[in-house]
Design an enzyme around this catalytic site. Structure first.
Site, PDB file in Angstrom:
ATOM      1  N   VAL A 145       7.940   6.113 -34.402  1.00 36.69           N
ATOM      2  CA  VAL A 145       8.153   6.275 -32.963  1.00 36.69           C
ATOM      3  C   VAL A 145       7.766   7.689 -32.536  1.00 36.69           C
ATOM      4  O   VAL A 145       8.091   8.651 -33.222  1.00 36.69           O
ATOM      5  CB  VAL A 145       9.656   6.039 -32.635  1.00 36.69           C
ATOM      6  CG1 VAL A 145       9.971   6.409 -31.190  1.00 36.69           C
ATOM      7  CG2 VAL A 145      10.043   4.590 -32.909  1.00 36.69           C
ATOM      8  N   CYS A 146       7.054   7.785 -31.412  1.00 36.65           N
ATOM      9  CA  CYS A 146       6.824   9.102 -30.811  1.00 36.65           C
ATOM     10  C   CYS A 146       6.903   8.969 -29.298  1.00 36.65           C
ATOM     11  O   CYS A 146       7.336   7.944 -28.787  1.00 36.65           O
ATOM     12  CB  CYS A 146       5.490   9.689 -31.247  1.00 36.65           C
ATOM     13  SG  CYS A 146       4.067   8.848 -30.561  1.00 36.65           S
ATOM     14  N   ALA A 147       6.493  10.000 -28.563  1.00 36.46           N
ATOM     15  CA  ALA A 147       6.675   9.994 -27.113  1.00 36.46           C
ATOM     16  C   ALA A 147       5.799   8.946 -26.439  1.00 36.46           C
ATOM     17  O   ALA A 147       6.255   8.191 -25.587  1.00 36.46           O
ATOM     18  CB  ALA A 147       6.400  11.381 -26.541  1.00 36.46           C
ATOM     19  N   GLU A 175       2.774   7.243 -28.241  1.00 34.68           N
ATOM     20  CA  GLU A 175       2.283   6.371 -29.309  1.00 34.68           C
ATOM     21  C   GLU A 175       1.215   7.028 -30.167  1.00 34.68           C
ATOM     22  O   GLU A 175       1.020   6.638 -31.312  1.00 34.68           O
ATOM     23  CB  GLU A 175       1.765   4.991 -28.813  1.00 34.68           C
ATOM     24  CG  GLU A 175       0.317   4.963 -28.319  1.00 34.68           C
ATOM     25  CD  GLU A 175      -0.180   3.546 -27.997  1.00 34.68           C
ATOM     26  OE1 GLU A 175       0.634   2.625 -27.812  1.00 34.68           O
ATOM     27  OE2 GLU A 175      -1.407   3.374 -27.953  1.00 34.68           O
ATOM     28  N   MET A 181       8.164   6.116 -26.640  1.00 32.83           N
ATOM     29  CA  MET A 181       9.446   6.168 -25.937  1.00 32.83           C
ATOM     30  C   MET A 181       9.268   5.919 -24.440  1.00 32.83           C
ATOM     31  O   MET A 181      10.204   5.522 -23.746  1.00 32.83           O
ATOM     32  CB  MET A 181      10.128   7.523 -26.172  1.00 32.83           C
ATOM     33  CG  MET A 181      10.667   7.716 -27.574  1.00 32.83           C
ATOM     34  SD  MET A 181      11.884   6.450 -28.084  1.00 32.83           S
ATOM     35  CE  MET A 181      13.390   7.046 -27.303  1.00 32.83           C
TER      36      MET A 181
END
Lengths: 75, 375
Positions: free
Chosen positions: B72-74, B76, B100
């Protein structure tokens, strides 16, 4: 502010500004300053955290007309 | 092996089902500490992506082999990069599609129940941010309460039910998220209702939500009765729907109560908050089903993913409703307030029509949890 090298990362999305910065920084000497131009908003927090993690010093950053400029001194 | 996308919708279902899975969150430590995907049986590892650029060998043994792994990141980009590195090591791995940002915007509709004569009530659970919206449907018409800015979800949902949206209501002027109310009203030519005391600075026309002004949908049997209940904001208004449901806005949550400081000073409104909760709500039937505008912790979700509770049960179990001493209550709601929601002043001004940020800016403004409650 004076810099030894300039990296234009405008238009690049995460993770590329940091990936490029890291690559350029590897070829620089301790104490030299890398100037980075970026437009990705996420790069503000990311370059600060990357500098800290890598022992570099984010000396200054500015924003003008949607372009973020960072000066990072190699540690 | 290649990294596979996983949608926010799939993850939302896992959270509701309490499935065990593993999250490798590659955002900064600050961002992770501030806000993450919450779930009862999730295991986490947080390592920023820039600390993995030399390779992922060192973390491989920390990744489980018997559970889904989601990077998971901000947005993708970094999660795809890290996911590819893990996949190259021969491991099965997913990334959260849209990051996110997508998690924050995902809405899961859940049916709460049927209305007495004809009609249904749906709750839209914004699981990543903890916001709850509602659609009340009766005889071919629908009303929406506390819509988020993902307006297509509501408009499309009404289309699939083959109903016309006629009324759009906000319980109060929101400070944690951008309301979709006005945009939906314009799109469907419906009526947008706001409490007048929260709307003194708005730049657009609206209908005044006042006690005694009943709103009907479909046929006359479904009534939305506004109930003035200030405290979170000065205008905060609850709704009693079909004599069965109490849409409590940000005044009362399942396991917490509203904070009184986001539109002014906590000291000014603490008295109103107490009066609304301890007098006005106390006079209502304990059988009413409370449907709030937020949840704060994932434990507030029912087993079907909805968020609701009987008013009587809340009076027995919610700590915020059981503080006898006024002094102690005042201390709780003014003394130890959590940080405010991200960009809450700009969000309020956007909801007043004073600011018109573009979509990307709106997304950034809404990053993080809602933070409207005190527990």
């Amino acid at each position: 502010m004076k810099s030894n090298k300039v990296l234009d990362a405008k238009g690049l999305a995460c993770p590329m500004p940091v990936v490029r910065a890291r690559k350029v920084m590897k070829e620089m000497e301790t104490g030299e300053v890398l100037e980075i131009l970026a437009t990705d908003k996420g790069s503000v927090a990311d370059l600060a955290a990357w500098s800290k993690s890598g022992g570099h010093d984010l000396v200054k950053h500015t924003e003008e007309a949607g372009v973020f400029t960072f000066w990072i001194q190699k540690g | 092996m290649t990294v596979q996308p996983m949608t926010a919708s799939t993850i939302a279902k896992k959270v509701v089902n309490q499935d065990p899975f593993f999250i490798l969150d590659v955002r900064n430590e600050d961002a992770f500490a501030d806000w993450k995907i919450e779930g009862k049986n999730i295991q986490y590892l947080n390592i920023p992506y820039f600390d993995l650029l030399d390779g992922v060998e060192e973390i491989l043994e920390q990744l489980p082999t018997d559970q889904d792994i989601v990077v998971v990141c901000a947005k993708e980009g970094s999660s795809i990069m890290v996911g590819e590195m893990i996949a190259e090591e021969g491991r099965a791995v997913h990334y959260l599609r849209g990051g996110m940002k997508a998690w924050s915007e995902h809405l899961e509709p859940v049916k709460i129940g049927d209305l007495k004569d004809v009609g249904e009530l749906y709750q839209f659970v914004r699981i990543g941010k903890g916001c709850l919206s509602y659609m009340i449907v009766s005889n071919g018409e629908a009303a929406i309460v506390d819509a988020t800015r993902m307006t297509d979800v509501f408009i499309d949902f009404a289309k699939t039910l083959d109903v016309k949206i006629t009324h759009i209501l906000d319980t109060h002027l929101h400070a944690d998220h951008i309301s979709g109310g006005r945009k939906i009203a314009e799109a469907v030519n419906g009526t947008y209702w706001l409490p007048p005391k929260d709307a003194s600075e708005v730049t657009f026309a609206y209908e005044s939500l006042e006690e005694g002004r009943t709103i009907t949908i479909g046929d006359t049997t479904i009534a939305i009765q506004p109930l003035y209940s200030p405290g979170h904001t000065i205008g905060s208004t609850s709704f009693i729907v079909d004599d069965t449901y109490l849409l409590s806005g940000d005044i009362l949550f399942i396991d917490s109560i509203g904070r009184p400081d986001l539109a002014g000073l906590a000291e000014d409104w603490v008295g109103d908050l107490r009066e609304s909760l301890y007098k006005r709500y106390k006079e209502l039937s304990g059988e009413l089903i409370v449907l709030p505008a937020h949840f704060m912790i994932i434990e507030e979700l029912n087993s079907d993913g909805s968020v609701s509770g009987k008013l009587g049960t809340l009076f027995a179990e919610n700590h915020g409703l059981n503080i006898e001493s006024e002094v102690e209550f005042r201390e709780m709601v003014t003394g130890n307030l959590p940080p405010q929601p991200n960009a809450y002043q700009q969000i309020r001004e956007t909801n007043m029509g004073k600011l018109t940020p573009d979509e990307e800016t709106q997304r950034e403004m809404e990053i993080g949890p809602n933070r409207c409650a005190i527990r």
